[in-house]
Design an enzyme around this catalytic site. Structure first.
Site, short mmCIF file in Angstrom:
data_model
loop_
_atom_site.label_atom_id
_atom_site.label_comp_id
_atom_site.label_asym_id
_atom_site.label_seq_id
_atom_site.Cartn_x
_atom_site.Cartn_y
_atom_site.Cartn_z
N THR A 413 0.88 -1.07 0.00
CA THR A 413 -0.06 0.00 0.15
C THR A 413 0.79 1.27 0.06
O THR A 413 2.15 1.23 0.31
CB THR A 413 -1.08 0.11 1.11
OG1 THR A 413 -0.38 0.09 2.55
CG2 THR A 413 -1.93 -1.06 1.17
N GLU A 457 -4.44 -8.87 -5.01
CA GLU A 457 -5.47 -8.62 -3.84
C GLU A 457 -6.33 -9.64 -3.27
O GLU A 457 -6.80 -9.71 -2.06
CB GLU A 457 -6.65 -7.26 -4.15
CG GLU A 457 -6.81 -6.50 -3.07
CD GLU A 457 -5.45 -5.53 -2.70
OE1 GLU A 457 -5.04 -5.91 -1.27
OE2 GLU A 457 -4.82 -4.99 -3.38
N ASP A 460 -5.67 -11.45 0.22
CA ASP A 460 -6.01 -10.95 1.30
C ASP A 460 -7.26 -11.57 1.90
O ASP A 460 -7.73 -11.59 2.93
CB ASP A 460 -6.44 -9.27 1.35
CG ASP A 460 -5.28 -8.43 1.39
OD1 ASP A 460 -4.36 -9.10 2.02
OD2 ASP A 460 -5.65 -7.32 1.35
N SER A 485 -9.42 -5.91 4.50
CA SER A 485 -8.46 -4.91 4.32
C SER A 485 -8.01 -4.29 5.69
O SER A 485 -8.66 -4.43 6.78
CB SER A 485 -8.31 -3.79 3.48
OG SER A 485 -7.49 -2.85 3.38
N SER A 486 -6.68 -3.83 5.90
CA SER A 486 -6.23 -3.14 7.18
C SER A 486 -5.78 -1.72 6.82
O SER A 486 -5.60 -0.95 7.63
CB SER A 486 -4.77 -4.01 7.71
OG SER A 486 -5.09 -5.35 7.99
N GLY A 508 1.61 -0.75 5.19
CA GLY A 508 2.29 -1.65 5.99
C GLY A 508 1.62 -3.06 6.28
O GLY A 508 1.68 -3.82 7.32
#
Length: 602
Positions: A413, A457, A460, A485-486, A508
């Site tokens: 990201t 993606e 994830d 997601s984070s 991160g």
């Protein structure tokens, strides 16, 4: 309470150690979990000060593009589009038009959350990342293939938000990126370092010819890298809008490279591209101290987990004492323990809300003060250790049928924070997931050198759709679903006046949650300047081992945490936080010294 912090002492010892080449002592498997991109050195963090507008981004060329747009009278949204286009070119390892993003905007219409997250193709199922024996694939085997590519959402979302909040013409916003792609930009130290260390990018023929020489060496620092393919793609998008990306030659090339990938073709097809729709979601704004902290709802786990950490800390009678200008072991112990509890809830509950209902039908039940106080009461003098934290039950009368997701790596990201001259504030975190995504470079059918990278993606999602006993996992792969997601784009407001206070976020992987939580605490509670905040070393756990940033804390802190039962080791923790904050004099801000970001404005 907060006692005695000496930020100058913090920065001196930490910067000296890292600039001297301090290295992590953890194993590579741990690195995959918590350090999505390799470290490339540390620069001195500089404090920006301005009065009218500012833009913070992960690369100086991208920041400059946003600055040009703001000076021309553009809105924060206009500037974000220009910044992201340039990041696609100069920071291809982290984000780009082949991926997705979450955008949080404060304007005359209030706070809005724009979801440009990738979605799973219609043809996938829960076995996507399982081998013939039903076991999960190794991460890179899954990621560096066509099967990992989700339907990109970035351009559709940016076009949607521009139609509502743009000031300058859409085509004008791509001019800086087109110019740089045609004339070339100097390969940075960070890009060179990541190209050199990546184990799979050379396997892609287009990427190997574009980023490396004939012997497989990455282009050196300073090499003038031109990207005529991306320049042509941007010209088509500038003229034809996002439709030029989702259909026609650009889409044809994308689908072909995904479906025909030699390491495993993916299911993404033309119908998936045409069906993609960005979403406008209701942001979650949470009271904390004298502020109102606004963040993204699921499928992001960021805001909920960050605010659980902050809320549980508020319930604990722990004072922030310092050891040589750094938070001492006692405070770190409590911070790490409440983080374990928050990550246990995250693993149990959070997934795409269009597929998984919130516990009790309301995500904010996870943030109720009574619930967080009960969770915080579980913190003891000694650590509960790896696997010791269990999910709570915020809706006590509701039975939850899903199993918690096992830990697995989460990656990349980039983050952008902007405030324009009209006071509109923006926080956008964008991604292609792992460094260099699926390691698939597409030239958009132009036949020219270069192009853009596709996301991985879908990794994830939980690789395992269910437990061995058949209990389903909420964040499993399903057609049309958005992976958890984070990413934690965050806007902060004064609780009494409603005035904008701060814009922040970080890359991160799952550690984004820690980088965001720590920044909020140090910036707004400890009241450090932005550059001092971003120079503090990190402390991270995802529920298992504890990682302290290499050479960031004294040995006595490591020993004290180990004595309390934490499994502590050191490693590089490559955050990339961007921060803008309102002050009586105007706007200040800083970019994370661990990457190559910059803040500009007036």
């Amino acid at each position: 309470m907060f006692h005695l912090i000496s930020a100058s002492g913090v920065r001196h010892g930490f910067l000296v150690a890292l600039l001297a080449g301090a290295v992590s002592v953890c194993q590579a498997s741990d690195s995959a979990a918590v350090a999505p991109e390799a470290a490339s050195g540390l620069a001195a963090s500089q404090l920006f000060q301005g009065q009218h507008f500012a833009v913070a981004a992960a690369n100086p060329l991208a920041t400059e593009a946003g600055y040009r747009i703001l000076r021309a009278g553009g809105s924060a949204v206009d500037a974000a589009i220009a910044v992201q286009a340039v990041l696609t070119l100069v920071e291809p390892q982290s984000s780009g038009i082949g991926g997705g993003a979450f955008l949080l905007l404060s304007s005359e219409q209030g706070v809005q959350a724009y979801d440009g997250r990738e979605v799973a193709p219609a043809g996938v199922d829960g076995s996507l990342f399982l081998d013939d024996q039903g076991e999960p694939l190794a991460f890179l085997d899954a990621a560096a293939s066509g099967r990992s590519v989700g339907v990109p959402g970035l351009l559709r979302m940016l076009e949607q938000v521009h139609q509502q909040h743009g000031v300058l013409a859409w085509e004008q916003l791509f001019a800086p990126a087109i110019e740089l792609a045609e004339t070339g930009f100097a390969v940075s130290h960070r890009l060179h370092t990541l190209l050199d260390s990546d184990p799979r990018l050379r396997d892609d023929p287009l990427a190997a010819r574009f980023y490396y020489d004939a012997e497989g060496h990455p282009h050196p620092v300073g090499y003038p890298l031109r990207n005529p393919a991306l320049a042509e793609i941007f010209r088509q998008v500038a003229a034809g809008g996002s439709d030029a990306f989702y259909q026609g030659a650009i889409a044809e090339d994308l689908v072909s490279r995904v479906q025909q990938h030699p390491q495993g073709g993916g299911e993404l097809n033309h119908a998936d591209l045409l069906a993609y729709q960005p979403l406008i979601r209701e942001p979650i704004c949470t009271p904390w101290k004298k502020f109102n902290v606004c963040g993204f709802p699921p499928p992001s786990s960021g805001h909920l987990t960050v605010m659980q950490i902050l809320g549980m800390l508020e319930s604990l009678p722990v004072e922030v004492t310092m050891d040589d200008g750094l938070p001492a072991a006692d405070w770190l112990h409590h911070y790490l323990e409440v983080s374990r509890l928050a990550f246990a809830d995250r693993a149990q509950y959070i997934a795409d809300p269009d597929f998984v209902e919130a516990p009790g039908g309301d995500w904010t039940l996870l943030l109720q003060p009574e619930y967080l106080a009960a969770r915080a009461a579980l913190v003891a003098p000694n650590s509960m250790g790896s696997g010791g934290a269990q999910a709570g039950n915020p809706a006590e009368t509701t039975l939850w049928s899903y199993a918690p997701q096992p830990n697995q790596p989460e990656y990349g990201t980039s983050h952008i924070s902007i405030v324009d001259a009209q006071g509109r504030a923006l926080a956008m975190t964008s991604t292609i997931e792992a460094a260099f995504g699926a390691r698939i470079l597409t030239d958009g059918g132009t036949g020219l050198p270069g192009g853009y990278l596709l996301n991985n993606e879908l990794t994830d999602f939980s690789f395992r759709p269910a437990t061995d006993e058949g209990q389903l996992i909420a964040n499993r792969v399903e057609p049309g679903k958005r992976p958890r997601s984070s990413m934690s784009p965050t806007l902060v407001f004064d609780a009494e006046s409603g005035d904008w206070v701060a814009s922040l976020g970080s890359p991160g992987g799952a550690a984004i949650i820690h980088y965001t939580a720590r920044t909020l605490i140090a910036l707004l509670d400890w009241q450090l300047a932005a550059d001092q905040v971003l120079s503090l070393p990190h402390a991270v756990t995802l529920g298992g081992p504890v990682w302290l940033e290499a050479s960031g804390f004294p040995v006595t802190t490591l020993e004290a945490l180990n004595e309390r039962g934490h499994d502590v080791s050191e490693r590089e923790l490559t955050s990339g936080t961007q921060v803008l904050i309102k002050t009586p004099e105007g706007i200040t801000g800083a970019a994370d010294p661990r990457r190559e970001g910059r803040v500009m404005g007036e």
